[in-house]
Design a protein around this motif. Structure first.
Motif, PDB file in Angstrom:
ATOM      1  N   UNK A 324     -12.420  68.757  -4.194  1.00  0.00           N
ATOM      2  CA  UNK A 324     -12.905  69.256  -5.490  1.00  0.00           C
ATOM      3  C   UNK A 324     -12.045  68.725  -6.633  1.00  0.00           C
ATOM      4  N   UNK A 325     -10.712  68.782  -6.452  1.00  0.00           N
ATOM      5  CA  UNK A 325      -9.816  68.258  -7.479  1.00  0.00           C
ATOM      6  C   UNK A 325     -10.056  66.775  -7.687  1.00  0.00           C
ATOM      7  N   UNK A 326     -10.215  66.053  -6.602  1.00  0.00           N
ATOM      8  CA  UNK A 326     -10.455  64.612  -6.686  1.00  0.00           C
ATOM      9  C   UNK A 326     -11.740  64.326  -7.472  1.00  0.00           C
ATOM     10  N   UNK A 327     -12.778  65.109  -7.216  1.00  0.00           N
ATOM     11  CA  UNK A 327     -14.066  64.905  -7.914  1.00  0.00           C
ATOM     12  C   UNK A 327     -13.898  65.076  -9.422  1.00  0.00           C
ATOM     13  N   UNK A 328     -13.244  66.176  -9.844  1.00  0.00           N
ATOM     14  CA  UNK A 328     -13.111  66.436 -11.270  1.00  0.00           C
ATOM     15  C   UNK A 328     -12.206  65.407 -11.953  1.00  0.00           C
ATOM     16  N   UNK A 329     -11.188  64.916 -11.246  1.00  0.00           N
ATOM     17  CA  UNK A 329     -10.321  63.899 -11.843  1.00  0.00           C
ATOM     18  C   UNK A 329     -11.074  62.585 -12.020  1.00  0.00           C
ATOM     19  N   UNK A 330     -11.914  62.240 -11.044  1.00  0.00           N
ATOM     20  CA  UNK A 330     -12.730  61.036 -11.187  1.00  0.00           C
ATOM     21  C   UNK A 330     -13.740  61.216 -12.313  1.00  0.00           C
ATOM     22  N   UNK A 331     -14.329  62.413 -12.397  1.00  0.00           N
ATOM     23  CA  UNK A 331     -15.302  62.693 -13.448  1.00  0.00           C
ATOM     24  C   UNK A 331     -14.653  62.519 -14.819  1.00  0.00           C
ATOM     25  N   UNK A 332     -13.429  63.019 -14.984  1.00  0.00           N
ATOM     26  CA  UNK A 332     -12.719  62.891 -16.256  1.00  0.00           C
ATOM     27  C   UNK A 332     -12.390  61.433 -16.539  1.00  0.00           C
ATOM     28  N   UNK A 333     -11.941  60.710 -15.522  1.00  0.00           N
ATOM     29  CA  UNK A 333     -11.552  59.318 -15.714  1.00  0.00           C
ATOM     30  C   UNK A 333     -12.714  58.428 -16.095  1.00  0.00           C
ATOM     31  N   UNK A 334     -13.913  58.727 -15.602  1.00  0.00           N
ATOM     32  CA  UNK A 334     -15.089  57.902 -15.875  1.00  0.00           C
ATOM     33  C   UNK A 334     -15.823  58.325 -17.138  1.00  0.00           C
ATOM     34  N   UNK A 335     -15.372  59.396 -17.790  1.00  0.00           N
ATOM     35  CA  UNK A 335     -16.073  59.905 -18.971  1.00  0.00           C
ATOM     36  C   UNK A 335     -15.696  59.098 -20.213  1.00  0.00           C
ATOM     37  N   UNK A 336     -16.562  59.173 -21.235  1.00  0.00           N
ATOM     38  CA  UNK A 336     -16.259  58.557 -22.523  1.00  0.00           C
ATOM     39  C   UNK A 336     -15.215  59.405 -23.241  1.00  0.00           C
ATOM     40  N   UNK A 337     -14.566  58.876 -24.287  1.00  0.00           N
ATOM     41  CA  UNK A 337     -13.588  59.693 -25.023  1.00  0.00           C
ATOM     42  C   UNK A 337     -14.189  60.985 -25.552  1.00  0.00           C
ATOM     43  N   UNK A 338     -15.422  60.929 -26.014  1.00  0.00           N
ATOM     44  CA  UNK A 338     -16.068  62.141 -26.546  1.00  0.00           C
ATOM     45  C   UNK A 338     -16.308  63.156 -25.436  1.00  0.00           C
ATOM     46  N   UNK A 339     -16.752  62.661 -24.247  1.00  0.00           N
ATOM     47  CA  UNK A 339     -16.977  63.567 -23.121  1.00  0.00           C
ATOM     48  C   UNK A 339     -15.674  64.184 -22.645  1.00  0.00           C
ATOM     49  N   UNK A 340     -14.577  63.395 -22.689  1.00  0.00           N
ATOM     50  CA  UNK A 340     -13.283  63.932 -22.260  1.00  0.00           C
ATOM     51  C   UNK A 340     -12.824  65.053 -23.197  1.00  0.00           C
ATOM     52  N   UNK A 341     -13.006  64.857 -24.501  1.00  0.00           N
ATOM     53  CA  UNK A 341     -12.637  65.917 -25.438  1.00  0.00           C
ATOM     54  C   UNK A 341     -13.437  67.185 -25.160  1.00  0.00           C
ATOM     55  N   UNK A 342     -14.748  67.004 -24.872  1.00  0.00           N
ATOM     56  CA  UNK A 342     -15.589  68.164 -24.589  1.00  0.00           C
ATOM     57  C   UNK A 342     -15.125  68.875 -23.327  1.00  0.00           C
ATOM     58  N   UNK A 343     -14.753  68.103 -22.292  1.00  0.00           N
ATOM     59  CA  UNK A 343     -14.299  68.704 -21.036  1.00  0.00           C
ATOM     60  C   UNK A 343     -13.012  69.503 -21.239  1.00  0.00           C
TER      61      UNK A 343
END
Length: 380
Positions: A324-343
């Motif tokens: 689960x941790x691995x999934x969310x870290x990959x999700x954050x890494x692949x997100x755009x800067x705007x998506x990362x701020x939202x997360x």
């Protein structure tokens, strides 16, 4: 009837190939069942076999008119229209959609397909043959003879009455949200709506588009369409499921490894020559940039996950924690800067109960905690 039920279930589960087998078996027993032809026509469309779909839809129209069923006629004509659209017979498709509107002007998918056909006709010259209607309202096809299985009918024991599920309060139309994320091979689209009736939800998955529609409270309809998608998909390997809290649509990328920068686009995008680099947001590649460090249970101390994503996104040994941790870290890494701020904003303000990638939704307000059902948020 058992095979027909299995065919309907396979369509709902996004398994058109399996649905084709069940509907074909059902028609071998009852060759004049209108719903079976409509179901198989739908399965053919979702496997890009549009000529076969048109043949089944033509038969369904004739059989439905013999029965005098307005609803079945409408469904069969609608399937004819979609098949003709994919066969580039846009005038014929428009002709049938007008008939569908006469039979049921409130059909939830009708506006979407009318818009698609109109857009195609705009690009066709006035004297083009594709502007001419070449079909009849009732097709000239030979109706099969009534067939029945030689085996005696099987008498099934009545199934035990199921326990009544807990009622779910449907989400109002203005509260429905959408979200999406991706992996190397899959794009997942979520329509966050509670209480969507499975038998009334309509999801059309095509090579370059996806359309979703279902009824909501107050006798209204919710419609969503992504057309065109950012890049082509494989409809036969894509599927969807309706859960008590959302509709989840899983789209298989036609070209694995291509990173989608948004869900919708103006046309297909070419595969990158170095996907690991192109999938990392540009701001993470700047030199000497101060990046945040996130909490970790690692004995080695705080780890900078942004640095992990940049330097070695595919190195599984570098990423600690469970799946689960691995999934969310990959999700954050692949997100755009705007998506990362939202997360980051939604997760921190909600106490870890909300994770959103939609900055336009969370950027101008405080994200309130939204714990799972049966639990409550507490401040410490």
């Amino acid at each position: 009837m058992d095979d027909a039920r299995k065919g309907d279930a396979a369509l709902s589960a996004g398994k058109p190939e399996e649905a084709l087998e069940h509907f074909t078996k059902a028609l071998s027993v009852n060759s004049t069942a209108v719903k079976y032809y409509i179901g198989r026509a739908t399965a053919y469309q979702r496997t890009a076999k549009y000529t076969e779909s048109l043949n089944d839809a033509d038969l369904a129209v004739v059989l439905a008119r013999k029965r005098g069923s307005r609803e079945l006629i409408k469904d069969a004509q609608f399937r004819r229209a979609i098949a003709l659209f994919h066969l580039a017979k846009y005038a014929d498709a428009a002709f049938l959609l007008r008939i569908v509107r006469q039979l049921d002007e409130k059909d939830k998918m009708l506006p979407i397909w009318e818009a698609k056909v109109a857009k195609k006709l705009e690009d066709i010259a006035e004297d083009d043959e594709k502007r001419k209607v070449t079909i009849k309202e009732t097709p000239d096809v030979e109706v099969p003879n009534v067939s029945a299985s030689a085996a005696p009918a099987k008498i099934e024991e009545p199934a035990p009455m199921p326990q009544a599920p807990t009622a779910v309060v449907p989400t109002p139309k203005d509260k429905i949200k959408t979200d999406w994320y991706q992996s190397q091979d899959i794009v997942t689209l979520n329509i966050m709506a509670k209480g969507v009736p499975k038998d009334k939800a309509s999801v059309e998955i095509e090579k370059n588009a996806v359309s979703i529609s279902f009824p909501v409270v107050n006798s209204s309809e919710y419609s969503y369409s992504a057309d065109p998608l950012y890049a082509p998909i494989d409809p036969s390997q894509s599927k969807y499921r309706v859960t008590p809290t959302k509709i989840e649509v899983t789209l298989r990328k036609s070209t694995p490894g291509v990173k989608w920068h948004k869900l919708e686009g103006d046309g297909p995008v070419a595969a990158s020559t170095n996907e690991n680099k192109s999938s990392v947001p540009y701001h993470l590649l700047k030199d000497n940039e101060s990046t945040p460090a996130y909490p970790t249970s690692s004995k080695s101390g705080v780890k900078n996950w942004d640095k992990v994503v940049v330097n070695d996104l595919d190195d599984q040994d570098e990423i600690e924690g469970d799946e689960t941790s691995h999934f969310f870290k990959q999700l954050y890494g692949n997100a755009t800067p705007e998506q990362q701020r939202a997360m980051m904003k939604s997760y921190s303000e909600s106490g870890g109960t909300v994770l959103s990638t939609d900055w336009s939704n969370v950027g101008n307000k405080t994200v309130e905690p939204s714990p799972p059902e049966g639990m409550e948020a507490k401040k410490y």
